[in-house]
Design an enzyme around this catalytic site. Structure first.
Site, PDB file in Angstrom:
ATOM      1  CB  ILE A  12      -8.668  35.808  38.315  1.00 17.61           C
ATOM      2  CG1 ILE A  12      -9.574  36.407  39.394  1.00 17.61           C
ATOM      3  CG2 ILE A  12      -8.890  36.541  36.991  1.00 17.61           C
ATOM      4  CD1 ILE A  12      -9.285  37.867  39.713  1.00 17.61           C
ATOM      5  CG  LEU A  35       1.179  24.422  41.967  1.00 18.10           C
ATOM      6  CD1 LEU A  35       1.423  22.942  41.740  1.00 18.10           C
ATOM      7  CD2 LEU A  35      -0.242  24.798  41.534  1.00 18.10           C
ATOM      8  CB  THR A  36       1.350  29.481  47.434  1.00 21.32           C
ATOM      9  OG1 THR A  36       0.485  30.295  46.619  1.00 21.32           O
ATOM     10  CG2 THR A  36       2.799  29.804  47.110  1.00 21.32           C
ATOM     11  CB  ALA A  83      -0.997  38.850  43.006  1.00 21.38           C
ATOM     12  CB  THR A 125      -6.835  44.984  42.606  1.00 25.71           C
ATOM     13  OG1 THR A 125      -7.949  45.233  43.467  1.00 25.71           O
ATOM     14  CG2 THR A 125      -5.581  45.536  43.279  1.00 25.71           C
ATOM     15  CG  ASP A 126     -11.584  47.744  42.746  1.00 31.13           C
ATOM     16  OD1 ASP A 126     -10.940  46.961  43.476  1.00 31.13           O
ATOM     17  OD2 ASP A 126     -12.826  47.754  42.719  1.00 31.13           O
ATOM     18  CD  GLU A 127      -8.668  45.327  47.588  1.00 31.77           C
ATOM     19  OE1 GLU A 127      -8.041  45.576  48.634  1.00 31.77           O
ATOM     20  OE2 GLU A 127      -9.105  44.203  47.310  1.00 31.77           O
ATOM     21  CE1 TYR A 150      -3.592  42.087  46.304  1.00 34.58           C
ATOM     22  CE2 TYR A 150      -5.546  43.323  46.945  1.00 34.58           C
ATOM     23  CZ  TYR A 150      -4.855  42.579  46.010  1.00 34.58           C
ATOM     24  OH  TYR A 150      -5.410  42.344  44.780  1.00 34.58           O
ATOM     25  CE  LYS A 154      -2.225  43.218  41.889  1.00 36.52           C
ATOM     26  NZ  LYS A 154      -1.768  42.142  40.942  1.00 36.52           N
ATOM     27  CG  ASN A 179     -14.278  42.905  45.545  1.00 39.51           C
ATOM     28  OD1 ASN A 179     -13.649  43.941  45.367  1.00 39.51           O
ATOM     29  ND2 ASN A 179     -14.336  42.300  46.712  1.00 39.51           N
ATOM     30  CG  ASN A 180     -12.759  38.986  39.259  1.00 40.15           C
ATOM     31  OD1 ASN A 180     -12.434  38.363  38.258  1.00 40.15           O
ATOM     32  ND2 ASN A 180     -12.680  40.317  39.304  1.00 40.15           N
ATOM     33  CG  ASN A 249     -18.875  43.252  52.453  1.00 39.22           C
ATOM     34  OD1 ASN A 249     -18.790  43.253  51.222  1.00 39.22           O
ATOM     35  ND2 ASN A 249     -17.852  43.546  53.240  1.00 39.22           N
ATOM     36  NE  ARG A 273     -10.149  44.220  55.108  1.00 39.79           N
ATOM     37  CZ  ARG A 273     -10.556  43.511  54.060  1.00 39.79           C
ATOM     38  NH1 ARG A 273     -10.697  42.213  54.165  1.00 39.79           N
ATOM     39  NH2 ARG A 273     -10.836  44.109  52.919  1.00 39.79           N
TER      40      ARG A 273
END
Length: 340
Positions: A12, A35-36, A83, A125-127, A150, A154, A179-180, A249, A273
């Protein structure tokens, strides 16, 4: 006008950096990224020589480095995209998410307060809202109820942003997106993973029964929304950004297979998961009515554009599928599902 965009080499973030560099030639855009594994300067090759663009490598959680950077550059605005963002990884190693998403946000907020930035915008995020039943939508008033390490990290960052506005008067906004999808998406996420596996005739791993529902937002529409919030958003406000494109999904996977002319026999259901949220759906009424935002893409046009981008940029994603990613993928899904 000088903007700091953190995490600007990620999915993003890089799309936003490109959008801003091209739209505002009189702005200076400074891209800070560690730059991970998911940060990739190849995402920005087309603008790397633009006179209003600058890249700096660094860690947002390194407080001394951050304060030194703010002192040197004197930013007007800060937009935090940086993030750790993959839920599966947060289950494996939650500590990294606390370090980057909470400690990193705190370091940025302290620097923004100390050096008097005009606005700090947190990309969330909406999460953080948790999960929905079969009906209803997340609004900006929905209580935070994170269900994964996660999303908890956030949510913690969001609360710090709110606190710095309320306690210290730091001008802030928070955006919370669904979700993008779109170009330059790292191939651990659902849509690029399924496209790449299908192109390679590999099995497509689908969690559980595949009926988890997400609201899909094209990344270009997200960039436009953030631009609006940055320039017109009321200080202290939260703005939800959603594409109004709910899909299961399994529907996403079947759509991709159909467009690529691949058989549904490639689908492989795998063990779900832990803490897998069933449904997300965003109510973006506030953003639409107050700031006049509307998405350019519906899902049908957006997924076609995205699939075509991956077909036309095979070298980009082949270079990304490194040994490190292979090992991670195998640990999550098994050797037989790995992308080659």
């Amino acid at each position: 006008m000088k903007l700091l965009v953190t995490g600007g080499a990620g999915f993003i973030g890089s799309n936003f950096v490109r959008y801003m560099v091209n739209k505002y030639p009189d702005y200076t855009i400074v891209n800070l990224d560690l730059l991970t594994y998911a940060g990739n300067l190849e995402n920005l090759k087309d603008i790397e020589n633009k006179p209003n663009y600058k890249f700096v490598r660094g860690d947002i959680a390194d407080r001394d480095f951050i304060h030194g950077l703010f002192q040197e550059e004197k930013f007007d605005y800060v937009l935090n995209f940086a993030a750790e963002s993959h839920v599966d990884r947060s289950i494996t190693d939650p500590g990294i998410f606390v370090q980057t998403n909470i400690q990193g946000t705190l370091a940025l907020l302290d620097a923004a307060k100390t050096f008097g930035v005009k606005k700090y915008l947190q990309v969330s995020t909406d999460e953080v809202y948790g999960t929905l039943g079969e009906t209803g939508y997340f609004t900006e008033e929905t209580p935070l109820a994170a269900n994964s390490p996660y999303s908890a990290s956030k949510a913690g960052a969001d609360l710090l942003v709110r606190a710095y506005n309320e306690t210290f008067g730091l001008p802030t906004n928070i955006t919370r997106c669904s979700n993008n999808y779109g170009p330059y998406h790292f191939p651990e996420k659902l849509i690029p993973l399924m496209i790449i596996n299908a192109l390679n005739d590999k099995e497509l791993p689908v969690y559980g029964d595949g009926l988890n529902v997400r609201d899909w937002l094209h990344v270009e529409d997200h960039c436009q929304a953030i631009d609006l919030v940055l320039h017109k958003g009321l200080v202290g406000e939260v703005y939800n950004v959603g594409g109004n494109n709910e899909r299961t999904n399994i529907d996403i996977v079947k759509t991709i297979l159909k467009q690529l002319g691949k058989p549904e026999s490639l689908i492989k259901f795998v063990k779900d998961r832990p803490g897998h949220d069933r449904r997300y759906a965003i109510d973006a009424t506030k953003l639409r009515t107050e700031l006049g935002w509307s998405p350019k893409y519906n899902f049908d046009t957006g997924i076609e554009q995205t699939i075509n981008w991956y077909l036309n940029n095979k070298e980009w994603w082949e270079n990304i599928i490194s040994g490190e990613y292979q090992e991670y993928f195998k640990s999550q899904y098994g050797d037989r599902l790995g992308v080659e």
